[in-house]
Every structure is written in C-alpha cells, then in structure tokens.
Write a protein that holds these residues in place. Structure first.
Motif, short mmCIF file in Angstrom:
data_model
loop_
_atom_site.label_atom_id
_atom_site.label_comp_id
_atom_site.label_asym_id
_atom_site.label_seq_id
_atom_site.Cartn_x
_atom_site.Cartn_y
_atom_site.Cartn_z
N GLY A 31 -0.92 16.15 -11.65
CA GLY A 31 -2.23 16.77 -11.90
C GLY A 31 -2.29 18.21 -11.45
N TYR A 32 -1.81 18.49 -10.25
CA TYR A 32 -1.83 19.86 -9.76
C TYR A 32 -0.95 20.77 -10.61
CZ TYR A 32 -4.77 19.59 -5.65
OH TYR A 32 -5.84 19.49 -4.81
N ARG A 33 0.19 20.29 -11.03
CA ARG A 33 1.06 21.11 -11.90
C ARG A 33 0.34 21.48 -13.18
NH1 ARG A 33 6.20 22.59 -10.43
NH2 ARG A 33 6.96 21.32 -8.74
N LEU A 34 -0.38 20.54 -13.76
CA LEU A 34 -1.12 20.82 -15.00
C LEU A 34 -2.30 21.75 -14.76
CD1 LEU A 34 -1.13 17.27 -16.62
CD2 LEU A 34 0.27 19.24 -17.29
N VAL A 35 -3.03 21.51 -13.68
CA VAL A 35 -4.22 22.31 -13.40
C VAL A 35 -3.85 23.76 -13.07
CG1 VAL A 35 -6.07 22.64 -11.70
CG2 VAL A 35 -5.70 20.41 -12.72
N TRP A 36 -2.81 23.96 -12.27
CA TRP A 36 -2.46 25.32 -11.85
C TRP A 36 -1.88 26.16 -12.98
CZ3 TRP A 36 -5.21 26.97 -8.33
CH2 TRP A 36 -5.51 26.25 -7.19
N ARG A 37 -1.58 25.54 -14.10
CA ARG A 37 -1.16 26.33 -15.28
C ARG A 37 -2.34 27.03 -15.94
NH1 ARG A 37 3.16 22.17 -18.04
NH2 ARG A 37 4.75 22.44 -16.46
N ARG A 38 -3.53 26.58 -15.65
CA ARG A 38 -4.74 27.16 -16.25
C ARG A 38 -5.18 28.39 -15.45
NH1 ARG A 38 -7.37 24.32 -19.79
NH2 ARG A 38 -9.30 25.41 -19.27
N LEU B 182 0.82 -1.22 0.00
CA LEU B 182 0.00 0.00 0.00
C LEU B 182 0.85 1.26 0.00
CD1 LEU B 182 -3.10 -0.84 2.20
CD2 LEU B 182 -2.81 -0.93 -0.26
N ALA B 183 2.10 1.16 0.41
CA ALA B 183 3.01 2.31 0.29
C ALA B 183 3.20 2.64 -1.18
CB ALA B 183 4.34 2.02 0.96
N LEU B 184 3.26 1.64 -2.03
CA LEU B 184 3.36 1.87 -3.47
C LEU B 184 2.09 2.52 -4.01
CD1 LEU B 184 5.10 -1.46 -4.52
CD2 LEU B 184 6.16 0.79 -4.20
N VAL B 185 0.94 2.08 -3.51
CA VAL B 185 -0.33 2.70 -3.91
C VAL B 185 -0.32 4.18 -3.53
CG1 VAL B 185 -2.83 2.72 -3.48
CG2 VAL B 185 -1.61 0.54 -3.74
N VAL C 8 0.59 10.99 -9.13
CA VAL C 8 -0.50 11.45 -10.00
C VAL C 8 -1.01 12.81 -9.53
CG1 VAL C 8 -2.88 10.96 -10.71
CG2 VAL C 8 -1.17 9.15 -10.75
N THR C 9 -1.13 12.98 -8.23
CA THR C 9 -1.60 14.26 -7.68
C THR C 9 -0.63 15.39 -7.99
OG1 THR C 9 -2.77 13.11 -5.92
CG2 THR C 9 -2.29 15.43 -5.55
N LEU C 10 0.65 15.15 -7.80
CA LEU C 10 1.65 16.19 -8.09
C LEU C 10 1.60 16.60 -9.56
CD1 LEU C 10 4.70 14.92 -6.01
CD2 LEU C 10 3.32 16.95 -5.58
#
Length: 144
Positions: free
Chosen positions: A56-63, A42-45, A52-54
């Motif tokens: 995703g946030y990098r992509l979203v905050w560019r908008r 579960l540490a891998l999960v 994925v979150t990191l």
C-alpha cells in the motif's frame, strides 16, 4: 465522499480483526505465552498486515498527492525517544495483560461483553490522563 471511504475502511478493518481472531483475548494471550500454549497464528496475521502495508505504501507514495486531501499528512517528529519507547512499552504491557489492543477492542464492542467495554473505557481514561499530564503549560516537565 471521505466519510464513505472512512466507513468502508473501518468495516474492512473490523471484519479483518474478527476473522483473524484478534477480538478473542484468549487467542491473543496464547500468542504471547511462548512458554505454554503458544498460538503462532497471530504472527501470520501480523505478517499479512505488514505485507499489505508495504504494498500500500509503495502504491501511495507514487502519487503526487493523496486522493481525498490536498497533501500527505506525516508526523513531523521522527525521533526515537523515551516517550516513544515508554508509550510502546505501556501499549505492549496493556495488550499482554488484557488481550486487547485498542484497534481490536473497538470492533469487539459489538460483542456486548462487559470486559471489552471496561477496556475501552480504560483506554479513553488513559488518553484523558495523558492530555492532563502533557498540557502545554506542563510540556517542559512532561517531555523530560
């Protein structure tokens, strides 16, 4: 269209929870049992979810604005206070005792197991209790 995206997101989340084994309380409890039958999978999960979150946030905050609403909705309170730490501790203790977190328990309702339904009812009861204890007329006493 927002509802379609929400349903798709929930489906992806539920499948991820099922595939990762987080719907299995024994697997989760073995993750917490570092002195016994520790299961580090579960540490891998969690690492995968963090990655994925990191990204995703990098992509979203560019908008300038989100795709489906006029503005980003961010929490106004950024304080690390006793309520945040206490709530985190209660969440962790509950996860360690039951082997479920609320996010994993909702997809697990589809298994039909009574333990899952009992856990979800307890979570809903906890939400209700929190609302009662932190009503606006009690806010001054509840916030410490």
């Amino acid at each position: 269209m927002t509802l379609v995206y929400a349903m798709f997101t929930g489906l992806v989340f539920g499948v991820g929870i099922a595939v990762s084994g987080m719907m299995n309380p024994a697997k989760v409890l073995n993750f917490f049992d570092i002195a016994g039958q520790w299961d580090p999978s579960l540490a891998l999960v969690m690492a995968g979810a963090l990655l994925v979150t990191l990204v995703g946030y990098r992509l979203v905050w560019r908008r300038a604005t989100p795709l489906l609403t006029a503005r980003f909705l961010m929490p106004g309170n950024r304080a690390i206070d006793a309520r945040l730490i206490g709530g985190s501790a209660i969440f962790g203790i509950g996860w360690g005792i039951a082997g479920f977190c609320p996010g994993a328990a909702l997809p697990a309702l589809g298994t039909g197991r009574w333990e899952v339904a009992l856990f979800v009812l307890a979570v809903i009861g906890g939400f209700g209790l929190r609302r009662i204890l932190t009503r606006p007329d009690r806010a001054s006493t509840a916030s410490g």
